[in-house]
Design a protein around this motif. Structure first.
Motif, PDB file in Angstrom:
ATOM      1  N   LEU A 109     -12.449   9.493  -9.145  1.00  0.00           N
ATOM      2  CA  LEU A 109     -11.157   9.613  -8.593  1.00  0.00           C
ATOM      3  C   LEU A 109      -9.917   8.668  -9.283  1.00  0.00           C
ATOM      4  O   LEU A 109      -9.470   7.744  -8.584  1.00  0.00           O
ATOM      5  CB  LEU A 109     -10.873   9.675  -7.002  1.00  0.00           C
ATOM      6  CG  LEU A 109      -9.606  10.218  -6.593  1.00  0.00           C
ATOM      7  CD1 LEU A 109      -9.143  11.698  -6.962  1.00  0.00           C
ATOM      8  CD2 LEU A 109      -9.548  10.392  -5.004  1.00  0.00           C
ATOM      9  N   PRO A 110      -9.741   8.700 -10.714  1.00  0.00           N
ATOM     10  CA  PRO A 110      -8.974   7.703 -11.285  1.00  0.00           C
ATOM     11  C   PRO A 110      -7.616   7.213 -10.662  1.00  0.00           C
ATOM     12  O   PRO A 110      -7.015   6.321 -10.658  1.00  0.00           O
ATOM     13  CB  PRO A 110      -8.824   8.227 -12.700  1.00  0.00           C
ATOM     14  CG  PRO A 110      -9.977   8.852 -12.894  1.00  0.00           C
ATOM     15  CD  PRO A 110     -10.230   9.717 -11.536  1.00  0.00           C
ATOM     16  N   SER A 111      -6.924   8.437 -10.257  1.00  0.00           N
ATOM     17  CA  SER A 111      -5.686   8.297  -9.498  1.00  0.00           C
ATOM     18  C   SER A 111      -5.601   7.228  -8.288  1.00  0.00           C
ATOM     19  O   SER A 111      -4.712   6.658  -8.343  1.00  0.00           O
ATOM     20  CB  SER A 111      -5.273   9.524  -9.012  1.00  0.00           C
ATOM     21  OG  SER A 111      -5.882  10.279  -8.391  1.00  0.00           O
ATOM     22  N   ALA A 112      -6.695   7.517  -7.568  1.00  0.00           N
ATOM     23  CA  ALA A 112      -6.811   6.536  -6.286  1.00  0.00           C
ATOM     24  C   ALA A 112      -7.263   5.202  -6.819  1.00  0.00           C
ATOM     25  O   ALA A 112      -7.139   4.215  -6.015  1.00  0.00           O
ATOM     26  CB  ALA A 112      -7.805   7.344  -5.458  1.00  0.00           C
ATOM     27  N   GLY A 113      -8.090   5.372  -7.905  1.00  0.00           N
ATOM     28  CA  GLY A 113      -8.770   3.745  -8.410  1.00  0.00           C
ATOM     29  C   GLY A 113      -7.813   2.970  -9.151  1.00  0.00           C
ATOM     30  O   GLY A 113      -7.976   1.547  -9.145  1.00  0.00           O
ATOM     31  N   GLY A 114      -6.785   3.419  -9.528  1.00  0.00           N
ATOM     32  CA  GLY A 114      -5.797   2.556 -10.204  1.00  0.00           C
ATOM     33  C   GLY A 114      -4.694   1.895  -9.104  1.00  0.00           C
ATOM     34  O   GLY A 114      -4.869   2.218  -7.985  1.00  0.00           O
ATOM     35  N   ALA A 115      -3.768   0.954  -9.711  1.00  0.00           N
ATOM     36  CA  ALA A 115      -2.907   0.141  -8.638  1.00  0.00           C
ATOM     37  C   ALA A 115      -1.859   1.201  -8.246  1.00  0.00           C
ATOM     38  O   ALA A 115      -1.380   1.965  -8.949  1.00  0.00           O
ATOM     39  CB  ALA A 115      -2.231  -0.787  -9.717  1.00  0.00           C
ATOM     40  N   SER A 116      -1.607   0.859  -6.844  1.00  0.00           N
ATOM     41  CA  SER A 116      -0.739   1.735  -6.329  1.00  0.00           C
ATOM     42  C   SER A 116       0.399   0.595  -5.953  1.00  0.00           C
ATOM     43  O   SER A 116       0.239  -0.124  -4.616  1.00  0.00           O
ATOM     44  CB  SER A 116      -1.430   2.600  -5.061  1.00  0.00           C
ATOM     45  OG  SER A 116      -0.209   3.208  -4.487  1.00  0.00           O
ATOM     46  N   LEU A 117       1.476   0.546  -6.401  1.00  0.00           N
ATOM     47  CA  LEU A 117       2.372  -0.280  -6.245  1.00  0.00           C
ATOM     48  C   LEU A 117       3.598   0.394  -5.319  1.00  0.00           C
ATOM     49  O   LEU A 117       3.832   1.530  -5.426  1.00  0.00           O
ATOM     50  CB  LEU A 117       3.022  -1.078  -7.401  1.00  0.00           C
ATOM     51  CG  LEU A 117       1.962  -1.579  -8.265  1.00  0.00           C
ATOM     52  CD1 LEU A 117       2.711  -2.372  -9.213  1.00  0.00           C
ATOM     53  CD2 LEU A 117       0.927  -2.432  -7.504  1.00  0.00           C
ATOM     54  N   THR A 118       4.039  -0.353  -4.628  1.00  0.00           N
ATOM     55  CA  THR A 118       5.301  -0.053  -3.660  1.00  0.00           C
ATOM     56  C   THR A 118       6.626  -0.532  -4.131  1.00  0.00           C
ATOM     57  O   THR A 118       6.773  -1.679  -4.364  1.00  0.00           O
ATOM     58  CB  THR A 118       5.013  -0.446  -2.184  1.00  0.00           C
ATOM     59  OG1 THR A 118       3.714   0.233  -1.783  1.00  0.00           O
ATOM     60  CG2 THR A 118       6.000   0.260  -1.198  1.00  0.00           C
ATOM     61  N   VAL A 119       7.564   0.395  -3.920  1.00  0.00           N
ATOM     62  CA  VAL A 119       9.064   0.067  -4.113  1.00  0.00           C
ATOM     63  C   VAL A 119       9.454   0.078  -2.873  1.00  0.00           C
ATOM     64  O   VAL A 119       9.631   1.324  -1.984  1.00  0.00           O
ATOM     65  CB  VAL A 119       9.724   0.673  -5.190  1.00  0.00           C
ATOM     66  CG1 VAL A 119      11.272   0.153  -5.473  1.00  0.00           C
ATOM     67  CG2 VAL A 119       9.214   0.452  -6.565  1.00  0.00           C
ATOM     68  N   VAL A 120      10.509  -0.564  -2.035  1.00  0.00           N
ATOM     69  CA  VAL A 120      11.298  -0.677  -0.914  1.00  0.00           C
ATOM     70  C   VAL A 120      12.366  -0.142  -1.268  1.00  0.00           C
ATOM     71  O   VAL A 120      13.274  -0.942  -1.993  1.00  0.00           O
ATOM     72  CB  VAL A 120      10.975  -1.999  -0.260  1.00  0.00           C
ATOM     73  CG1 VAL A 120      11.728  -1.787   1.258  1.00  0.00           C
ATOM     74  CG2 VAL A 120       9.405  -2.360   0.102  1.00  0.00           C
TER      75      VAL A 120
END
Length: 724
Positions: A63-74
């Motif tokens: 599941l590459p989409s979940a394995g990549g970095a997930s960064l947050t913008v507030v």
């Protein structure tokens, strides 16, 4: 050993132009190579053979989409309005569109789709999903992500990019203050600008060679971004100290009337032997970090060991050559006007040595008790991986962390991932539903939400948001509870694993804790053998090891009090105390053990030298400490100044390491080596140098006192007299 180094020192003196030219050529060659071919450092904290890392590796495949970095913008709406108004929705859409255009971004989820808007409806979270993991994000990726801060426009939507933990530490001109202090100490110690400048120059050249070589290695090997900083501070500190030790012996011999060439050769033989053994213990301690089995620690250890080894080579080859160029200018002007001086028996070092001998019992008791008291806070040490809560105040990462905590709770900054895998999609789907129900019943869970699944449904991810912060004990307990309970729900060959930043931190701490006894056993064992070879004694190496344990305990206690409890933390630029970075203990143990053995070798080698040449145990201790105190004091002040300069770096990891090493060096040099060691040596008397006859026969003889040099020197002198 002494004879070999004597010949090396004499050869370097006689061929000084060639030696200096070869080092200059090597420096230029490596520098050009580093600029042309050098790669980039990484911020990888991957820990092989752990549950969290295995789950992340599987996600990258299934599941590459979940394995990549997930960064947050507030996103924060201006006062008096909310994110649900039409103008704000338009502004949020513009930010999302700009984020989608960033390199390697595969998906952007706005706060309306994910329903991540707080109760005031003023703060929302926009998720930016990358194709590559957070460890693989380059400096350009991070810089591009930070440009989103300008996407909201002045006076409108506030946009705060967060989620990128750490990054390569940055050094500025102010961080060189340690070098300035070191230069000042050298001038005061030598009373000669030539001697001070020469010592500093050779140390800087050694650091340049070591750092250029390290940067060249990054082209083919992944090196942590922290590794060059650790290598820099260690290489600079030991480079100055090793040059100081040899130069001080050379200056003393010149004042005693030795010719320049003979003095350089003898200083390289005697002080150089101590430098060689001291450097060897540091290299063993740092290279031993590879035993832990953590890639980034191995890279840090080898990088630092490489610069220390370079410092030793510079001290034994380039320094004698440079001393040859300097001639008698290494002496102060007043000393050059006199051909010879009487052997020094007064001064601070001798007064201190006599005082320690006189009050050895009370000083020994007071020193051990004081270090024991300082050790007490170490038993409350808490460890974790760094997060954005420790980022410098005012940075995007810290601001985003604080806004998220205020709006959604601290747990929103460190969500956990539950990775569910199986061979059939229907089995995984049913198991996922049961896991959701079970996790919701746990006490410290704020929310459970789906994190996606692959096309076949055989791999699914759940996002669990704790109520507590990423580094709290409550969140750690939640991870342990989930890991114990959730696998019991698995059926049909399916698996359930928990990962995420907090889970990775727990796994790192567990692995490092398990590896610590092996690491210490090997490093202390090898160093014990080196000291046994050097001093031909069983009690002296044992005493050195016990002294190190006192040093490291007190150092850890002070670090915990300042950086975890917050005692005086504002003085060192720490506005939010918290757990220490999980790899700090093993790094500090390795580095401080090596440096502690430095001072042990520097002082005890001179004591051993005097004892071998006929003085009694107490007189030898007084002579050794008396002659070595000034040099060791200068060396400790220089090393602590260099390390202390890195406290000014904003990166919390570098700041903590710099502080710990500076404190540890001061404690070890002044309390342990200059106070407790001479007290113990005089109490033990001749038994300190006792060596079983069977072991004496089996142990190779390594002359670091220069005893082998006396016979040739006396024969030479006799021959000169006969000729005359």
């Amino acid at each position: 050993m002494a004879t070999l180094l004597y010949r090396l020192g004499r050869l370097a003196y006689r061929r000084r132009r060639r030696v200096a030219g070869l080092w200059a050529f090597l420096m230029v060659l490596l520098a050009v190579g580093a600029v042309a071919l050098g790669g980039k450092t990484v911020d990888a904290f991957s820990i092989p053979e752990t549950e969290s890392q295995a789950a992340l590796d599987d996600l990258k495949t299934d599941l590459p989409s979940a394995g990549g970095a997930s960064l947050t913008v507030v996103l924060q709406a201006p006062a008096g309005t909310t994110l649900t108004t039409a103008p704000m929705k338009k502004a949020v859409a513009a930010v999302a569109a700009r984020a989608a255009e960033l390199p390697d971004v595969v998906a952007v989820v706005d706060p309306y789709t994910s329903e991540r808007i707080d109760r005031t409806q003023r703060v929302g979270l926009l998720a930016v999903q990358y194709t590559k993991g957070e460890d693989d994000l380059t400096g350009e990726d991070r810089a591009a992500f930070d440009t989103l801060a300008a996407a909201g426009g002045p006076g409108r939507l506030r946009v705060v990019p967060g989620g990128v933990t750490g990054g390569a530490p940055e050094l500025g001109p102010i961080d060189a203050i340690g070098v300035v202090i070191a230069a000042a100490v050298l001038v005061l110690t030598f009373g000669s600008l030539v001697a001070a400048g020469m010592t500093l120059l050779t140390a800087l050249l050694g650091v340049g060679v070591g750092m250029s070589g390290l940067l060249l290695v990054t082209a083919v090997v992944d090196v942590s971004s922290t590794a060059p900083i650790l290598a820099l501070m260690l290489g600079l500190a030991v480079g100055i100290d090793y040059a100081l030790f040899i130069t001080s012996r050379h200056r003393a011999q010149l004042r005693d009337g030795l010719p320049i060439e003979e003095s350089i050769a003898r200083a390289t033989a005697t002080a150089g032997s101590a430098v060689l053994f001291a450097g060897a213990t540091v290299v063993v301690a740092l290279a031993g970090l590879g035993l832990v089995g953590v890639p980034f620690l191995t890279a840090m250890g080898l990088a630092a060991a490489g610069t220390v080894l370079t410092a030793v080579l510079v001290a034994l080859t380039l320094l004698p050559a440079v001393l040859g160029f300097a001639g008698t200018r290494v002496l102060a002007v007043a000393d050059r006007r006199r051909a010879s001086h009487a052997r020094a028996t007064v001064g601070f070092g001798f007064r201190w040595a006599h005082a320690v001998v006189r009050f050895r019992v009370p000083l020994l008791i007071a020193g051990v008790l004081a270090l024991g008291v300082l050790t007490v806070p170490a038993f409350a040490m808490r460890l974790a991986l760094p997060d954005n809560g420790t980022a410098p105040e005012g940075s995007h990462q810290r601001t985003a962390y604080d806004l998220t905590s205020d709006a959604f709770g601290e747990g929103a900054n460190g969500p956990l991932l539950v990775v569910v895998q199986g061979t059939r999609g229907d089995v995984v789907s049913g198991l996922t539903a049961r896991i959701v129900a079970a996790v919701k019943k746990l006490g410290d869970v704020a929310m459970v939400s789906p994190g996606g699944a692959n096309k076949t449904g055989t791999t699914a991810v759940l996002v669990v948001t704790p109520k507590s912060g990423p580094t709290t004990e409550e969140t750690k307990d939640l991870v342990r509870t989930m890991r114990d309970a959730l696998p019991l729900l698995a059926v049909g060959g399916s698996t359930v694993r928990v990962t995420g930043a907090t889970a990775v931190g727990i796994d790192v701490s567990a692995k490092l804790t398990a590896a610590m006894p092996v690491y210490l056993g090997v490093v202390i064992g090898l160093s014990f053998l080196l000291l046994l070879l050097a001093f031909r004694s069983l009690l002296v190496p044992l005493k050195a090891t016990i002294g190190f344990l006192l040093t490291i305990g007190a150092t850890f206690g002070i670090i915990v009090a300042v950086f975890q409890w917050g005692w005086g933390s504002s003085l060192f630029g720490v506005d939010r105390p918290g757990p220490l970075v999980c790899f700090l203990p093993i790094i500090m143990m390795g580095v401080l053990f090596g440096l502690a053995m430095d001072y042990e070798v520097f002082i005890v080698s001179r004591v051993r030298e005097e004892f071998v040449h006929g003085l009694g145990p107490t007189a030898a201790t007084v002579e050794g400490v008396g002659h070595g105190a000034r040099v060791v004091t200068a060396a400790a002040l220089i090393m602590s100044a260099v390390f202390g300069g890195f406290i000014l770096v904003e990166d919390p990891i570098i700041k903590t390491i710099g502080f710990g090493l500076a404190i540890g060096v001061l404690i070890d040099a002044f309390v342990v080596r200059m106070t407790l060691v001479p007290a113990v040596l005089t109490l033990m008397g001749r038994i300190a140098w006792a060596f079983p006859s069977w072991l004496d026969r089996a142990t190779p003889r390594v002359d670091i006192e220069g005893a082998e040099l006396r016979a040739p020197a006396e024969a030479e002198e006799k021959e000169l007299v006969e000729v005359r």
